[in-house]
Design a protein around this motif. Structure first.
Motif, PDB file in Angstrom:
ATOM      1  N   ARG A   1      41.335  36.853   5.484  1.00  0.00           N
ATOM      2  CA  ARG A   1      40.732  36.294   6.697  1.00  0.00           C
ATOM      3  C   ARG A   1      39.282  36.792   6.758  1.00  0.00           C
ATOM      4  N   ASP A   2      38.562  36.316   7.754  1.00  0.00           N
ATOM      5  CA  ASP A   2      37.166  36.747   7.830  1.00  0.00           C
ATOM      6  C   ASP A   2      37.025  38.203   8.254  1.00  0.00           C
TER       7      ASP A   2
ATOM      8  N   GLN B   1      38.462  46.002   3.730  1.00  0.00           N
ATOM      9  CA  GLN B   1      37.348  45.476   4.509  1.00  0.00           C
ATOM     10  C   GLN B   1      36.058  45.962   3.862  1.00  0.00           C
ATOM     11  N   PRO B   2      35.069  45.101   3.767  1.00  0.00           N
ATOM     12  CA  PRO B   2      33.813  45.526   3.148  1.00  0.00           C
ATOM     13  C   PRO B   2      33.221  46.748   3.856  1.00  0.00           C
ATOM     14  N   GLY B   3      32.832  47.744   3.063  1.00  0.00           N
ATOM     15  CA  GLY B   3      32.171  48.929   3.603  1.00  0.00           C
ATOM     16  C   GLY B   3      33.092  49.934   4.238  1.00  0.00           C
TER      17      GLY B   3
ATOM     18  N   THR C   1      50.835  38.378   4.154  1.00  0.00           N
ATOM     19  CA  THR C   1      49.861  37.518   4.810  1.00  0.00           C
ATOM     20  C   THR C   1      49.258  38.245   5.991  1.00  0.00           C
ATOM     21  N   LEU C   2      48.023  37.927   6.314  1.00  0.00           N
ATOM     22  CA  LEU C   2      47.426  38.386   7.561  1.00  0.00           C
ATOM     23  C   LEU C   2      47.776  37.391   8.657  1.00  0.00           C
TER      24      LEU C   2
END
Length: 958
Positions: A407-408, A424-426, A444-445
């Motif tokens: 997901r975003d 998650q990025p970072g 799944t999210l």
């Protein structure tokens, strides 16, 4: 060989556990599936000593007994079960005298014990409980004289020898370092061989419990053992792909290397000259093989499994083999000389490997074909079901919403077989923690920043930000292979190896609704017990009631609760309302019903016992038999009526029904009696009792009267076919020809089976409403309780505006169907009052062709009629030419309708699968289903429904 450990690629098919949380059995009814065959891995199969029956033991927690000659299921034995894996059966054995079976598995009544049950086949009750193993039992074998039982277990790493009569443990066999996978006695009963996953086998003295020989040399786990009938050879099969033959003293005689996969079972033929084995792990070679012991050559093989093969057994005469395997959890009976399939014993359910939603969130889809392309994708979507309309539909040509691991706001990534990370990025990766030995299968999210993870054990909800579990979605009893959030994130759909689909609201831990599909039949239900189903779907599930760990359980099929729990109106509203409570309130408002929720426990069926004649089997010397039975209510509702059944049919039609005239509000026992006139032969008698909420059927009593004087039955055939109609719009091409051809086939092929064959044909102008009713009356007057009747209709069917089904006759008027058609009530009245065995062949074209079916969204015109005819009140076998809203097809190249062409071919010999020169009902069912699907390239699927009280019988001898 009883321990089934699958390779990683097949992990979604099974999960074999060694322990389970112990708890007392609950008297609360537990919903279980019953598709007519096994719904989980068949761990073991055995022939009875006379070769007439097969007994199978399964992870689905049941024992099933099959007729080898016909392939029919005869009985189901149900020990106590618990939630999840508790009660799974991993091992079974039949005593040499065929009087009892022993079963074991994950039966954990208290502490860490795992019970073994010794069950009488005559009474179906537990005779002895053998307690001592501290982990799941994977292997069982009776001694040649039946006095001893050997067992092998998992994590406790022991084998044991038990005294069957006293239940005493004679010896605990210590020495193996891993799970005991198989056990076998020597022919003289003096020695025992054990197979172990520590790569060894051992031979033990039965008298002392000491090791007498150590069989080492396999490069991987030893999964199976067998002892030759002459006692001179011990065979071992291994995950290394080899079979080794040893002397009883432990000397290696011969090694047959690389059988093409893991050798998971072994069985010697009675003459010792052949060795039957099964191979798993290699999809190209999964199946059973017959090895010539002297030459090492494979003499026959059967490789008809799409996934894995498990157990095997030789028939006593060595002509047949039974092997288990496949995603359909089937038993295949095949010839040992040519590997030709004789029977496929399966319930029709399939492992679910994929699932998804349409973009509008109204339709769910799933697939059963195992074609893994990546993690989270084990196969394609193949079928679809529109939930709010309760309708199977062709798979829509659109992209489906399946698992959404990204997901975003983050994404999920698998970390080996047993871990999963949220990224998650970072930010540092977060590990989602599952239990030990739980393989991650899907994830799944979800909306609300949640994650769902399916494993080999269950389905879990996580907070991905912290990695902590929020809860467990409880309902599946097998590995969860696929998950898919709905497009609006309101619901979660899951697919499992337990053959079910389930829809969840992430705020609740119980399913909103569950689905089970078997071919063209389906059933949907809520945790509270409300259900909806196709015409034959009521036979696919029921409720089991435990009576403690040391007693057999009771089972009540869904049809017993139709009066109170059959609520398709409620099931249709579940997605809209989001809860059973909301759906019930709205359904009641729309229909004007009153009253609150009903639980299964409140409407349990009464207890019905035949008090005379007593015993499961009796012989009588005269034709007149007095039958007495007592019905006792389980709840507050009194008994309304009782009915006698003779050979699965209502005795004397409505005259055999006893209405209870006393105060029905009083929940007190009721006794009724019947005087029965028996024709010579073997008969089965049962009694049905009803309350306003549920019904029950007694255990049957088998009564033999002058069995040596049995007269062959007569066959009466009424075929109705319409090509011409008074109204040109209703004309068909081959309806009349179909009726004449089918009549000719019965005239030509059935006389060797029946003492007399009488046929009436009503074609075109003869097939008026009056003519059809007159024909049904002819059947009613001619038939006796020992005879067989066939009523075939090839033409149009239609429903009126009230949803009542009609056969459309030659003189029928579309605008006046109620006055000019033959109604379902008239059909039922004739069926109920006609004695003997009745077969209805319904080849009715889709009603849209004549402007009928005024209720769009209904699955099938004749569903209500078929559902009623299957009950004990009617006991009629129904073969429908097509499912749901399909068209019954005809083609000038065939010269017939597809259904009639398949019937005529099958009765003419095409359906003689077991090559006994006789076509039986179960064979014609299989042939017609397969042939019509091929003729129509999958556009038409015949459906046969047979009451559970009716057994297969011969129809033709071409």
């Amino acid at each position: 060989m009883n321990l089934r450990l699958l390779p990683a690629g097949l992990a979604i098919l099974a999960w074999v556990g060694a322990t389970a949380p112990a708890q007392e059995t609950s008297p609360k009814p537990m919903l279980v599936l019953d598709p007519g065959g096994h719904s989980a891995i068949v761990a073991q199969v055995a022939f009875t000593p006379d070769g007439s029956h097969l007994v199978s033991f399964s992870h689905d927690k049941t024992i099933r007994i099959w007729d080898v000659f016909t392939g029919e299921p005869l009985r189901v034995l149900r020990p106590a079960i618990g939630p999840g894996r508790q009660g799974m059966l991993y091992a079974g054995a039949v005593s040499p005298d065929a009087e009892r079976v022993a079963v074991g598995g994950l039966v954990v009544p208290k502490g860490n014990q795992s019970n073994i049950y010794v069950i009488s086949l005559a009474s179906g009750q537990i005779e002895r409980v053998l307690a001592g193993h501290t982990s799941a039992v994977f292997a069982l074998a009776f001694s040649p004289d039946g006095s001893l039982l050997a067992s092998g277990a998992g994590d406790d790493k022991t084998a044991r020898i038990w005294d069957v009569q006293t239940g005493e443990c004679r010896h605990v066999l210590l020495g193996h370092q891993e799970v005991i996978a198989d056990v076998a006695f020597s022919p003289d009963g003096q020695s025992l061989v054990t197979a172990c996953r520590d790569r060894t086998a051992r031979i033990w003295s039965v008298a002392t419990g000491q090791t007498t020989a150590f069989l080492a040399g396999h490069r991987d786990a030893v999964a199976s053992v067998a002892w030759s009938p002459d006692g001179r050879t011990v065979a071992t099969g291994s995950d290394d792909g080899s079979i080794r033959l040893w002397s009883p003293e432990g000397t290696l005689q011969t090694s047959h290397a690389q059988r093409g996969g893991k050798v998971v079972s072994l069985a010697f033929s009675a003459d010792g000259g052949r060795l039957l084995y099964t191979v798993s792990a290699d999809p190209q070679r999964c199946g059973g093989y017959v090895l010539d012991v002297s030459t090492g050559q494979v003499k026959a093989r059967f490789t008809g499994y799409d996934t894995a093969a498990y157990d095997s057994a030789f028939s006593p005469d060595g002509t047949l083999a039974a092997t288990t395997g496949g995603s359909a959890n089937e038993i295949s009976v095949w010839t040992t000389d040519a590997g030709t399939l004789v029977h496929r014993l399966a319930g029709g359910g399939r492992t679910m490997v994929s699932c998804g939603w349409t973009s509008d969130g109204t339709t769910i889809a799933w697939g059963n074909k195992l074609q893994p392309t990546s993690y989270n994708n084990y196969g394609p979507l193949e079928r679809a079901f529109r939930v709010a309309q309760l309708e199977p539909i062709p798979l829509p040509s659109e992209d489906f919403y399946r698992a959404r691991p990204a997901r975003d706001w983050g994404y999920l990534e698998r970390a080996g077989d047993y871990g999963i990370l949220f990224k998650q990025p970072g930010r540092p990766d977060v590990a989602l923690q599952l239990g030990q030995r739980e393989r991650v299968l899907c994830s799944t999210l979800l909306g609300g920043e949640r994650a769902a993870v399916g494993s080999t054990r269950s389905l879990f909800l996580f907070n991905p930000q912290s990695g902590q579990p929020i809860g467990e979605f409880r309902g599946h009893s097998g590995p969860v292979s696929a998950v898919a959030p709905s497009p609006d994130d309101r619901y979660l759909l899951s697919a499992s190896a337990d053959q079910t689909l389930r829809i969840w609201d992430q705020r609740r831990r119980a399913p909103l609704v569950s689905f089970f599909f078997v071919g063209t039949e389906w059933v949907a239900w809520t945790p509270e017990g409300y259900y909806a189903c196709s015409a034959g779907g009521e036979r696919l599930m029921g409720w089991q009631v435990n009576h403690g760990w040391e007693q057999m359980a009771s089972y009540y099929p869904a049809v017993r609760f139709r009066q109170s729990l059959y609520r398709p109106d409620l099931i249709k509203l579940l997605l809209e309302t989001g809860s059973t409570e909301g759906a019930l309130a709205e359904a009641n408002r729309q229909s004007g019903r009153t009253g609150g929720a009903t639980s299964v426990a409140e409407v349990l069926p009464p207890t019905v016992v035949i008090t005379s004649p007593a015993g499961p089997k009796i012989e009588v010397g005269q034709a007149t038999l007095e039958v007495r039975a007592t019905a006792t209510p389980r709840g507050a509702e009194g008994i309304l009526q009782m009915r006698l059944l003779l050979d699965g049919r209502p005795y004397l039609g409505r005259q055999g029904r006893r209405s209870i005239v006393r105060d029905r509000s009083r929940a007190e026992p009721v006794e009724e009696s019947w005087t029965v006139q028996l024709p010579p032969g073997v008969h089965h008698i049962a009694v049905k009792a009803e309350t306003s909420a549920s019904s029950a059927l007694s255990q049957p009593v088998e009564v033999s009267f002058a069995a040596d004087q049995v007269e062959r039955p007569a066959l009466y055939v009424l075929t109705v076919g319409l090509s011409d109609h008074e109204s040109p719009r209703q004309r068909l091409q081959f309806g009349a020809k179909d009726a004449r051809t089918l009549a000719d086939v019965f005239r030509n092929t059935s006389p060797p089976v029946f003492r007399d064959v009488q046929v009436q044909v009503l074609a075109d102008k003869e097939a008026t409403r009056r003519g059809i009713l007159k024909g049904l009356n002819w059947l009613n007057e001619r038939m006796t309780s020992r005879d067989v009747a066939v009523f075939s209709f090839s033409g149009h069917g239609v429903r009126d505006r009230q949803g009542i089904f009609f056969l459309f006759p030659y003189d029928g008027e579309p605008a006046e169907v109620t006055a000019t058609g033959v109604s379902e009530e008239e059909i039922k009245r004739y069926c109920q009052t006609t004695p003997g065995r009745l077969l209805l062949l319904l080849d009715a074209c889709h009603s849209g062709a004549i402007g009928g079916d005024f209720r769009p969204g209904e699955v099938s015109m004749a569903d209500d009629l078929v559902r009623d005819l299957l009950t004990e009140d009617f006991g009629v076998i129904v073969m429908c030419s097509s499912m749901g809203r399909e068209v019954s097809l005809e083609n000038s190249e065939w010269g017939h309708g597809a259904f009639t062409l398949a019937l005529t071919e099958g009765l003419g010999g095409g359906a003689d699968y077991n090559r006994d020169s006789t076509v039986h009902l179960n064979e014609i069912d299989l042939y017609v289903a397969d042939r019509v699907e091929k003729l129509t390239e999958g556009r038409q699927h015949p459906v046969t429904q047979k009451p559970t009280t009716i057994r297969s019988f011969p129809l033709a001898k071409p």
